[in-house]
Structure formats: C-alpha cells, structure tokens
Motif scaffolding. Structure first.
Motif, PDB file in Angstrom:
ATOM      1  N   SER A   1       2.382   2.302   2.631  1.00  0.00           N
ATOM      2  CA  SER A   1       2.411   2.812   4.006  1.00  0.00           C
ATOM      3  C   SER A   1       3.055   1.798   4.958  1.00  0.00           C
ATOM      4  O   SER A   1       2.830   1.862   6.160  1.00  0.00           O
ATOM      5  CB  SER A   1       0.995   3.124   4.474  1.00  0.00           C
ATOM      6  OG  SER A   1       0.245   1.923   4.541  1.00  0.00           O
TER       7      SER A   1
ATOM      8  N   THR B   1       0.808  -1.213   0.000  1.00  0.00           N
ATOM      9  CA  THR B   1       0.000   0.000   0.000  1.00  0.00           C
ATOM     10  C   THR B   1       0.842   1.262   0.000  1.00  0.00           C
ATOM     11  O   THR B   1       0.323   2.342  -0.157  1.00  0.00           O
ATOM     12  CB  THR B   1      -0.910   0.035   1.245  1.00  0.00           C
ATOM     13  OG1 THR B   1      -0.077   0.074   2.402  1.00  0.00           O
ATOM     14  CG2 THR B   1      -1.831  -1.164   1.283  1.00  0.00           C
TER      15      THR B   1
ATOM     16  N   PRO C   1      -2.759   5.205   5.423  1.00  0.00           N
ATOM     17  CA  PRO C   1      -3.149   6.342   6.259  1.00  0.00           C
ATOM     18  C   PRO C   1      -3.700   7.480   5.416  1.00  0.00           C
ATOM     19  O   PRO C   1      -3.250   7.709   4.290  1.00  0.00           O
ATOM     20  CB  PRO C   1      -1.862   6.748   6.955  1.00  0.00           C
ATOM     21  CG  PRO C   1      -0.780   6.176   6.139  1.00  0.00           C
ATOM     22  CD  PRO C   1      -1.324   4.974   5.437  1.00  0.00           C
ATOM     23  N   ARG C   2      -4.680   8.174   5.957  1.00  0.00           N
ATOM     24  CA  ARG C   2      -5.268   9.309   5.241  1.00  0.00           C
ATOM     25  C   ARG C   2      -4.445  10.544   5.528  1.00  0.00           C
ATOM     26  O   ARG C   2      -4.069  10.812   6.649  1.00  0.00           O
ATOM     27  CB  ARG C   2      -6.708   9.511   5.688  1.00  0.00           C
ATOM     28  CG  ARG C   2      -7.564   8.321   5.364  1.00  0.00           C
ATOM     29  CD  ARG C   2      -9.016   8.603   5.666  1.00  0.00           C
ATOM     30  NE  ARG C   2      -9.774   7.387   5.553  1.00  0.00           N
ATOM     31  CZ  ARG C   2     -10.511   7.092   4.496  1.00  0.00           C
ATOM     32  NH1 ARG C   2     -10.598   7.934   3.502  1.00  0.00           N
ATOM     33  NH2 ARG C   2     -11.166   5.955   4.458  1.00  0.00           N
ATOM     34  N   ARG C   3      -4.194  11.310   4.501  1.00  0.00           N
ATOM     35  CA  ARG C   3      -3.373  12.522   4.669  1.00  0.00           C
ATOM     36  C   ARG C   3      -4.170  13.755   4.520  1.00  0.00           C
ATOM     37  O   ARG C   3      -5.098  13.964   3.980  1.00  0.00           O
ATOM     38  CB  ARG C   3      -2.241  12.509   3.652  1.00  0.00           C
ATOM     39  CG  ARG C   3      -1.320  11.356   3.946  1.00  0.00           C
ATOM     40  CD  ARG C   3      -0.185  11.359   2.994  1.00  0.00           C
ATOM     41  NE  ARG C   3       0.599  10.168   3.285  1.00  0.00           N
ATOM     42  CZ  ARG C   3       1.687   9.858   2.682  1.00  0.00           C
ATOM     43  NH1 ARG C   3       2.144  10.626   1.740  1.00  0.00           N
ATOM     44  NH2 ARG C   3       2.331   8.769   2.963  1.00  0.00           N
TER      45      ARG C   3
END
Length: 85
Positions: free
Chosen positions: A5, A3, A83-85
C-alpha cells in the motif's frame, strides 16, 4: 517491510526536502538578482516565480515537520497498516 500500500501511505523525507528546497531557494535568489542586474528581466521574473514557489514549499515542509511524528516519523514508528478494502 513492504505492505503493498506504499503509494497510498507513502511518507516523505521532510528533512531532505527541507535542505533541497533551501538549496533551491539560494539559487533562485541568486538567479533573480543576477538576471535583474544584467538586464534579463524575463529570466529574472522566472527566477522570482520559482523563488515564490520554493518559499511556499518551505512553509509547508516546516509546518509538517513541526506537526510531529505523524508527518516526520522516526525509526520507532512502524509503517502504516495496509488499507482495508
């Protein structure tokens, strides 16, 4: 599945860490005893400190294993979402 991440969501192979720590514990105990019996107390102290570090690490590993799938995922648990940024 990658992904991108992985450093932030990496999972540890706790069973492998457990067995490697157990192997290190055996050698640290052996080294402490052997160096103490031969009169090399500096090396015995170094092995004793290593013994203490390994014991703490084993305690943490066993705690994480007992906490369940969040820390010791099986094949049925998918990777973390990115993770959302």
């Amino acid at each position: 599945m990658r992904t991108g991440s992985e450093p932030a969501t990496a999972r540890s192979a706790l069973r492998a860490r457990f067995w490697l720590s157990l192997w290190g514990l055996v050698w640290a105990v052996f080294g402490t005893a052997a160096f103490a019996l031969t009169g090399r107390f500096g090396w015995a102290l170094a092995c004793g400190v290593l013994w203490l570090v390994i014991t703490v690490d084993l305690t943490v590993i066993l705690r994480h294993i007992r906490q369940g799938p969040h820390y010791q995922p099986g094949r049925s648990i998918p990777p973390y979402p990115p993770p959302r940024r």
